[in-house]
Design an enzyme around this catalytic site. Structure first.
Site, short mmCIF file in Angstrom:
data_model
loop_
_atom_site.label_atom_id
_atom_site.label_comp_id
_atom_site.label_asym_id
_atom_site.label_seq_id
_atom_site.Cartn_x
_atom_site.Cartn_y
_atom_site.Cartn_z
CG PHE A 62 15.66 33.26 -0.11
CD1 PHE A 62 14.72 33.62 -1.08
CD2 PHE A 62 16.85 32.68 -0.52
CE1 PHE A 62 14.97 33.38 -2.42
CE2 PHE A 62 17.10 32.44 -1.86
CZ PHE A 62 16.17 32.78 -2.81
CG HIS A 63 17.35 37.18 5.80
ND1 HIS A 63 18.44 36.47 5.34
CD2 HIS A 63 17.82 38.41 6.10
CE1 HIS A 63 19.50 37.23 5.35
NE2 HIS A 63 19.17 38.42 5.81
CB ALA A 64 12.79 41.08 5.86
#
Ligand code: TYD
Length: 133
Positions: free
Chosen positions: A48-50
């Site tokens: 749940f990140h970039a």
């Protein structure tokens, strides 16, 4: 092409499997950092990140999991279930991982050291960042 899948050459023989990964040839970057995720509880979803600039390749060297990749427009789910299958995660891709088998070891190769300031951890911030020229 999205997602970018790499099929590593299987160098094993009757004794068992073997895969060798070399920077710049097997993966499209210089390998600076290696980490692995293991013992993940089966009902856990993580990621749940970039990343703004980091490139990575993920390989389930044991067991399996699903990698969900989102470029801000399209979302694709790739099942990682072979030590010979890698998925390239370019900068600017929101990712999450799920459906970990109890024996999953997810190896990740990265082209930069760990840097928290390279993370975008909020999805709305990610979409805004994608729209910023
Ligand atoms: P994180 O990347 O958020 O894990 P995931 O995407 O799988 O949910 O990392 C979890 C924690 O570990 C976070 O506090 C940062 C730390 N970490 C490092 O210190 N070095 C690293 O190379 C990585 C990948 C994480």
């Amino acid at each position: 092409m999205f997602p970018e899948i790499i099929t590593f050459k299987q160098l094993g023989d009757e004794r068992g499997g073997l895969v060798a990964i070399e920077e710049e040839t097997s993966v499209p970057f210089h390998i600076c950092r290696i980490y692995y995720i293991y013992d993940t509880k089966v009902d856990v979803e993580r990621g749940f990140h970039a990343h703004k600039t980091l490139s990575q390749v993920g390989v389930a060297v044991s067991g399996s999991c699903e990698m969900v990749l989102n470029d801000g427009t399209t979302e694709v789910c790739t099942r990682l279930d072979s030590p010979t299958k890698g998925v390239v995660i370019r900068p600017g891709i929101w990712r999450s991982m799920r459906c970990f088998s109890h024996d999953c070891v997810l190896l990740v190769l990265a082209d930069q050291p760990y840097d928290e300031s390279d993370y975008i951890r909020n999805y709305d911030d990610f979409l805004s960042w994608k729209c910023t020229p």
